[in-house]
Design a protein around this motif. Structure first.
Motif, PDB file in Angstrom:
ATOM      1  N   LEU A 162      -0.154  -8.617  -5.848  1.00 34.59           N
ATOM      2  CA  LEU A 162       0.138  -7.521  -4.917  1.00 34.59           C
ATOM      3  C   LEU A 162       1.621  -7.620  -4.570  1.00 34.59           C
ATOM      4  O   LEU A 162       2.042  -8.579  -3.928  1.00 34.59           O
ATOM      5  N   ARG A 163       2.393  -6.641  -4.982  1.00 36.33           N
ATOM      6  CA  ARG A 163       3.845  -6.736  -4.781  1.00 36.33           C
ATOM      7  C   ARG A 163       4.338  -5.894  -3.597  1.00 36.33           C
ATOM      8  O   ARG A 163       5.305  -6.252  -2.946  1.00 36.33           O
ATOM      9  N   ASP A 164       3.697  -4.778  -3.341  1.00 34.13           N
ATOM     10  CA  ASP A 164       4.178  -3.837  -2.338  1.00 34.13           C
ATOM     11  C   ASP A 164       3.068  -3.582  -1.328  1.00 34.13           C
ATOM     12  O   ASP A 164       1.942  -3.248  -1.704  1.00 34.13           O
ATOM     13  N   ALA A 165       3.381  -3.738  -0.043  1.00 31.75           N
ATOM     14  CA  ALA A 165       2.345  -3.644   0.985  1.00 31.75           C
ATOM     15  C   ALA A 165       1.724  -2.253   1.060  1.00 31.75           C
ATOM     16  O   ALA A 165       0.503  -2.103   1.185  1.00 31.75           O
ATOM     17  N   ARG A 166       2.541  -1.239   0.997  1.00 33.72           N
ATOM     18  CA  ARG A 166       2.011   0.127   1.106  1.00 33.72           C
ATOM     19  C   ARG A 166       1.087   0.437  -0.071  1.00 33.72           C
ATOM     20  O   ARG A 166      -0.005   1.000   0.105  1.00 33.72           O
ATOM     21  N   MET A 167       1.508   0.059  -1.278  1.00 34.26           N
ATOM     22  CA  MET A 167       0.662   0.327  -2.443  1.00 34.26           C
ATOM     23  C   MET A 167      -0.605  -0.538  -2.413  1.00 34.26           C
ATOM     24  O   MET A 167      -1.672  -0.104  -2.845  1.00 34.26           O
ATOM     25  N   ALA A 168      -0.487  -1.752  -1.888  1.00 33.16           N
ATOM     26  CA  ALA A 168      -1.676  -2.609  -1.764  1.00 33.16           C
ATOM     27  C   ALA A 168      -2.693  -1.976  -0.821  1.00 33.16           C
ATOM     28  O   ALA A 168      -3.898  -1.967  -1.096  1.00 33.16           O
ATOM     29  N   ALA A 169      -2.221  -1.430   0.300  1.00 24.83           N
ATOM     30  CA  ALA A 169      -3.117  -0.770   1.246  1.00 24.83           C
ATOM     31  C   ALA A 169      -3.737   0.479   0.631  1.00 24.83           C
ATOM     32  O   ALA A 169      -4.931   0.748   0.804  1.00 24.83           O
ATOM     33  N   ARG A 170      -2.935   1.234  -0.109  1.00 27.50           N
ATOM     34  CA  ARG A 170      -3.446   2.447  -0.745  1.00 27.50           C
ATOM     35  C   ARG A 170      -4.517   2.100  -1.777  1.00 27.50           C
ATOM     36  O   ARG A 170      -5.574   2.741  -1.842  1.00 27.50           O
ATOM     37  N   TRP A 171      -4.248   1.072  -2.575  1.00 29.25           N
ATOM     38  CA  TRP A 171      -5.243   0.623  -3.564  1.00 29.25           C
ATOM     39  C   TRP A 171      -6.533   0.196  -2.879  1.00 29.25           C
ATOM     40  O   TRP A 171      -7.625   0.562  -3.301  1.00 29.25           O
ATOM     41  N   HIS A 172      -6.395  -0.559  -1.799  1.00 32.47           N
ATOM     42  CA  HIS A 172      -7.586  -1.015  -1.078  1.00 32.47           C
ATOM     43  C   HIS A 172      -8.401   0.172  -0.574  1.00 32.47           C
ATOM     44  O   HIS A 172      -9.633   0.194  -0.701  1.00 32.47           O
ATOM     45  N   TYR A 184      -2.759 -10.269   5.860  1.00 33.90           N
ATOM     46  CA  TYR A 184      -3.897  -9.993   4.990  1.00 33.90           C
ATOM     47  C   TYR A 184      -4.654  -8.743   5.447  1.00 33.90           C
ATOM     48  O   TYR A 184      -4.923  -7.826   4.659  1.00 33.90           O
ATOM     49  N   ALA A 185      -5.046  -8.738   6.714  1.00 35.20           N
ATOM     50  CA  ALA A 185      -5.873  -7.642   7.222  1.00 35.20           C
ATOM     51  C   ALA A 185      -5.157  -6.302   7.107  1.00 35.20           C
ATOM     52  O   ALA A 185      -5.795  -5.265   6.896  1.00 35.20           O
ATOM     53  N   ALA A 186      -3.840  -6.310   7.221  1.00 35.76           N
ATOM     54  CA  ALA A 186      -3.082  -5.061   7.152  1.00 35.76           C
ATOM     55  C   ALA A 186      -3.237  -4.368   5.806  1.00 35.76           C
ATOM     56  O   ALA A 186      -3.198  -3.139   5.719  1.00 35.76           O
ATOM     57  N   VAL A 187      -3.431  -5.137   4.732  1.00 35.87           N
ATOM     58  CA  VAL A 187      -3.592  -4.529   3.407  1.00 35.87           C
ATOM     59  C   VAL A 187      -5.052  -4.542   2.951  1.00 35.87           C
ATOM     60  O   VAL A 187      -5.356  -4.189   1.807  1.00 35.87           O
ATOM     61  N   VAL A 199      -7.659   0.824   5.946  1.00 35.21           N
ATOM     62  CA  VAL A 199      -6.444   0.345   6.607  1.00 35.21           C
ATOM     63  C   VAL A 199      -5.405   1.457   6.615  1.00 35.21           C
ATOM     64  O   VAL A 199      -5.511   2.439   5.879  1.00 35.21           O
ATOM     65  N   ASP A 200      -4.394   1.282   7.439  1.00 30.33           N
ATOM     66  CA  ASP A 200      -3.338   2.268   7.606  1.00 30.33           C
ATOM     67  C   ASP A 200      -2.131   1.853   6.763  1.00 30.33           C
ATOM     68  O   ASP A 200      -1.591   0.762   6.951  1.00 30.33           O
ATOM     69  N   GLU A 201      -1.699   2.723   5.841  1.00 29.63           N
ATOM     70  CA  GLU A 201      -0.584   2.371   4.961  1.00 29.63           C
ATOM     71  C   GLU A 201       0.697   2.095   5.736  1.00 29.63           C
ATOM     72  O   GLU A 201       1.445   1.163   5.416  1.00 29.63           O
ATOM     73  N   ASP A 202       0.987   2.918   6.746  1.00 29.99           N
ATOM     74  CA  ASP A 202       2.209   2.718   7.519  1.00 29.99           C
ATOM     75  C   ASP A 202       2.178   1.376   8.242  1.00 29.99           C
ATOM     76  O   ASP A 202       3.172   0.637   8.263  1.00 29.99           O
ATOM     77  N   ARG A 203       1.029   1.065   8.829  1.00 26.05           N
ATOM     78  CA  ARG A 203       0.912  -0.209   9.544  1.00 26.05           C
ATOM     79  C   ARG A 203       1.025  -1.393   8.577  1.00 26.05           C
ATOM     80  O   ARG A 203       1.608  -2.424   8.898  1.00 26.05           O
ATOM     81  N   ALA A 204       0.476  -1.229   7.379  1.00 25.97           N
ATOM     82  CA  ALA A 204       0.598  -2.287   6.377  1.00 25.97           C
ATOM     83  C   ALA A 204       2.058  -2.550   6.048  1.00 25.97           C
ATOM     84  O   ALA A 204       2.508  -3.707   5.995  1.00 25.97           O
ATOM     85  N   ALA A 205       2.814  -1.471   5.836  1.00 29.68           N
ATOM     86  CA  ALA A 205       4.227  -1.617   5.501  1.00 29.68           C
ATOM     87  C   ALA A 205       5.015  -2.251   6.645  1.00 29.68           C
ATOM     88  O   ALA A 205       5.977  -2.996   6.418  1.00 29.68           O
ATOM     89  N   GLU A 206       4.606  -1.956   7.879  1.00 30.04           N
ATOM     90  CA  GLU A 206       5.299  -2.528   9.043  1.00 30.04           C
ATOM     91  C   GLU A 206       4.934  -3.988   9.280  1.00 30.04           C
ATOM     92  O   GLU A 206       5.753  -4.762   9.783  1.00 30.04           O
TER      93      GLU A 206
END
Length: 612
Positions: free
Chosen positions: A95-105, A173-176, A413-420
Motif C-alpha cells: 500500500l503506497r498511497d493512503a487515499r488510494m488504499a482507502a478507496r481500494w478498501h 491502520y484504521a484510517a485506510v 472509511v473516509d478517503e480525506d481522513r485517510a490522507a490526513e
C-alpha cells in the motif's frame, strides 16, 4: 455500487446486508454480539461458513480499484475469492498511497456487500511501520509513519512508548480500513542466527511480556470495539529456538529444539497477552523435536497440526477461546514465478491436502493462513471427515470479531481522513524521535572527536550516509587522511540464499563480518578515530570491530537523519541491548537454541552507555 442503508420501522438505521428490506437480528446494531452471531450462523450456507475459515493474501490496485487478475503473490481475481469462494479475511500487501488504499478498501467492502449476506471483509497486515521489506514478514513504512523495528522499541525499555506507538499505528491502520494486525511477535530472540528477531522484543521473557501487553492494549484498547485494530499475537508456543538458527519457513529449518530445557520461557508471554484480550493467536510452523512437557512427549509435527499444543496447551491450559490462526501455507505449495515454497507440512509431509486440513481442524485451529482452497474443506464436509458443527464452532469465533470491530455496522472509511491521518507530521516526528532514542551506545570515546555528542566544527569522512545527513556532522571530506573523525554505518552480516521463494529476503546464516571488512576499517582507524554503527536486525559478532573503534553503536531501524540527531545530541540516544551479543560464532554454535543469553557475552542484554 453504493452502500445499502435503510431505516427500520422503529427508526434505527441499519445496513440491509441480505437485501430483504427488513432489519434482521444480525443487522440490528443494538443487539449483543452473541445474539447477532447466533442469528447469522443459521442463515449462512455451508459454502459461506467454509469461506470464513480462510485468510489469504490480497493485493490492491494502485488506482484504488480491486484487482481482477492474479497478482505477484495473490492467486485469484478478487471477485472470485469474495463472491464464489466466500472469503472475507485478507492480508494486504503493498500500500503506497493512503487515499488510494482507502478507496481500494471501500471498493472491496462494496464487493463484499453484494454477497448473499453481505459479510464485511476484514483486512489484516503484517507490520508496516519500520524498515524491513520482506513479503513473508513485514513491509517498510512508505506512507505510514516510520519507527524502529520491534527490537528498537524494546531497546527503549518503555512500555508507555510501545503503547503510544501501537495507538498511532492503530489510527493509521484504521484510517485506510486495516482492522487486524498480524502482530505482535512475542517470540523470544534466544537463537542469534534466527532470521525473524527484528520483529520481536528481544530475548528476555519478562520484557517481552511487558511490552507485548502494552502493544496489544495500544492496538485494541481495554476491550475490542469499533475503534480497535484486532491483534493476532504470535507465534504460539513461541518461535525462535530453531535448530542451528534456520527459519521454519523453509524445509531445512523445520526443527524447533529445546536442548536447554527452557520451553516454559518461550510460552511465558502468552498468558498475559491473552489476559489483555488479544483477539487472535497464531501458531508457528516449527516442529518440536525431543520436547517433553509435564512428562508428556510432544508429537513431532508442526505446531499448527498439534492437538497437544493448540487444544491442550492453548485452549485448555491457558483458557483461550479466541481465534486461532495458522501461519501461512500449511496445506498447499506456493508457486510464484519459477520459485516454489513447499507447504510447511512439517512432520506430516506424507499427508495430502485433505489430510493436512483435517489435522489442522482436529488440532483446534480456526483459520488457515495463506490459503484459499475452499474446495478441499467442502470435500472433507461431503465425505463426513469434518462436521458442519466443527466448521460452525470456528465461524462463530471469526464472526464475533467482525461484529465487535463494528464492521457489520460500518466498514467504510473516509478517503480525506485517510490522507490526513496516515503519515501525519506529528506521528512521523514521534517515530523519528523513537528511532534516535533507540540508538544503543556499546563503546564510547571519553574525549576527542569520537566522543558523544559530537562537537561542532569537525571534518568527517563518512560511509553509507546520505549527503544531507552527513553534512550535519561536520565538513565532509572524501579521504580519511583529511578527517578528524570517520563515521561508518554497516548492516549486520548474513549469508545470502535464493533457491526458494521468499528465501532471499531472510537474513540467515553466519553472524561474522567478512574478514576483509575489519581490516579495511582498521586502515581508516589508523588515520582518524572511527565511529561505527551496526544495524542489528539480529545479533552480529562485533569482536573484530571492538579494538579498532573509538565509538561503537547499534541501531534497529534508524534513518540517517535520526542517526545524525543521536550523534549530535539533538535527541540523545538511550537504547539498551534487547539481547546479548556473542563473542564468536563458535560461542553461538555451542549455545543451546532455547536459552536466553550467554555466560560471557561480548555485550550483555541491557547494555547501553547513556549519553547526556
Amino acid at each position: 455500487m453504493q452502500p445499502v442503508r435503510l431505516v427500520s420501522a422503529d427508526g434505527v438505521e441499519f445496513r440491509d446486508l441480505n437485501g430483504n428490506g427488513v432489519m434482521d437480528p444480525y443487522e440490528d446494531p443494538r443487539l449483543p454480539v452473541g445474539e447477532r452471531v447466533a442469528d447469522l450462523i443459521t442463515r449462512l450456507s455451508l459454502e459461506e461458513k467454509a469461506g470464513l475459515l480462510f485468510h489469504t493474501v490480497i493485493e490492491a490496485a494502485a488506482d484504488g480499484t480491486v484487482k481482477e487478475a492474479a497478482g505477484d503473490i495473490s492467486k485469484s481475481p478478487t471477485s472470485e475469492v469474495v463472491r464464489r469462494k466466500h472469503l472475507s479475511h485478507f492480508n494486504v500487501h503493498v500500500l503506497r498511497d493512503a487515499r488510494m488504499a482507502a478507496r481500494w478498501h471501500n471498493n472491496l467492502q462494496l464487493l463484499a456487500e453484494s454477497t448473499p449476506h453481505g459479510i464485511p471483509v476484514t483486512i489484516s497486515t503484517d507490520p508496516r511501520h519500520a524498515f524491513i521489506e520482506n513479503a513473508g514478514v513485514s513491509f517498510s513504512a512508505k506512507a505510514f509513519s516510520q519507527w524502529p523495528e520491534a527490537l528498537g522499541l524494546a531497546a527503549l525499555r518503555d512500555p508507555a512508548a510501545v503503547r503510544r506507538f501501537a495507538d498511532i499505528a492503530r489510527q493509521e491502520y484504521a484510517a485506510v480500513g486495516i482492522r487486524a494486525a498480524l502482530h505482535p511477535a512475542i517470540d523470544l530472540a534466544t537463537e542469534p542466527r534466527w532470521a525473524r528477531q527484528a520483529g520481536t522484543f528481544g530475548q528476555d521473557p519478562d520484557l517481552v511480556t511487558e511490552l507485548g501487553v502494552a502493544y496489544v492494549l495500544g492496538f485494541q484498547g481495554e476491550e475490542l470495539g469499533p475503534g480497535s485494530v484486532a491483534c493476532t499475537s504470535k507465534h504460539f508456543p513461541g518461535g525462535g529456538p530453531q535448530k542451528d538458527g534456520e527459519d521454519a519457513h523453509f524445509p531445512y529449518g523445520r526443527e524447533q529444539v529445546y536442548p536447554g530445557g527452557r520451553f516454559a520461557d518461550h510460552t511465558r508471554p502468552f498468558p498475559a497477552v491473552i489476559a489483555a484480550g488479544t483477539a487472535g493467536v497464531m501458531v508457528y510452523y516449527g516442529m518440536p523435536v525431543g520436547l517433553v512437557v509435564d512428562g508428556e512427549d510432544i508429537e513431532e509435527v508442526g505446531f499448527g497440526y498439534s492437538r497437544q499444543v493448540i487444544t491442550g496447551m492453548l485452549r485448555e491450559g491457558l483458557g483461550y477461546d479466541g481465534v486461532v490462526l495458522t501461519d501461512w501455507e500449511l496445506i498447499m505449495d506456493n508457486h510464484v514465478g519459477d520459485k516454489v515454497l513447499p507447504a510447511r507440512a512439517w512432520g506430516v509431509e506424507h499427508l495430502d491436502a485433505h489430510g493436512r486440513m483435517e489435522r489442522i481442524l482436529a488440532a483446534g485451529a480456526d483459520q488457515f493462513g495463506g490459503e484459499e482452497c475452499v474446495e478441499v474443506l467442502l470435500d472433507l464436509l461431503a465425505q463426513g471427515r469434518v462436521s458442519e458443527a466443527r466448521i460452525e464452532e470456528s465461524a462463530r469465533r471469526l464472526l464475533a470479531v467482525k461484529f465487535r470491530l463494528g464492521l457489520f455496522d460500518n466498514p467504510f472509511v473516509d478517503e480525506d481522513r485517510a490522507a490526513e491521518t496516515v503519515g501525519r507530521s506529528d506521528f512521523r516526528e514521534e517515530g523519528h524521535t523513537a528511532q534516535a532514542r533507540s540508538v544503543t551506545v556499546l563503546e564510547a570515546a571519553e574525549d576527542g572527536p569520537a566522543a558523544l555528542p559530537l562537537r561542532p566544527g569537525l571534518t568527517v569522512y563518512v560511509e553509507n550516509m546520505s549527503p544531507d545527513a552527513a553534512a550535519r556532522l561536520g565538513t565532509v571530506v572524501t579521504d580519511p587522511h583529511d578527517a578528524d573523525l570517520a563515521v561508518v554505518r554497516l548492516h549486520a552480516p548474513f549469508d545470502p540464499r535464493s533457491d526458494l521463494f521468499l528465501e532471499s529476503w531472510f537474513h540467515q546464516g553466519s553472524l561474522d563480518f567478512p574478514p576483509g571488512l575489519p581490516a579495511r576499517l582498521a586502515r581508516i582507524a589508523a588515520h582518524c578515530p572511527l565511529l561505527v554503527d551496526v544495524a542489528l536486525d539480529r545479533p552480529a559478532v562485533l569482536t573484530p570491530l571492538q579494538p579498532i573503534t573509538a565509538t561503537l553503536l547499534a541501531t534497529y531501524g534508524t534513518t540517517d537523519d535520526a542517526f545524525a540527531d543521536a550523534l549530535t545530541g539533538a535527541i540523545p540516544p538511550c537504547g539498551r541491548l534487547p539481547f546479548d551479543l556473542p563473542r564468536s560464532m563458535e560461542q553461538v554454535r555451542r549455545h543451546p537454541e532455547d536459552v536466553p543469553g550467554y555466560d560471557d557475552p561480548l555485550y550483555p542484554f541491557g547494555h547501553g552507555i547513556q549519553v547526556r
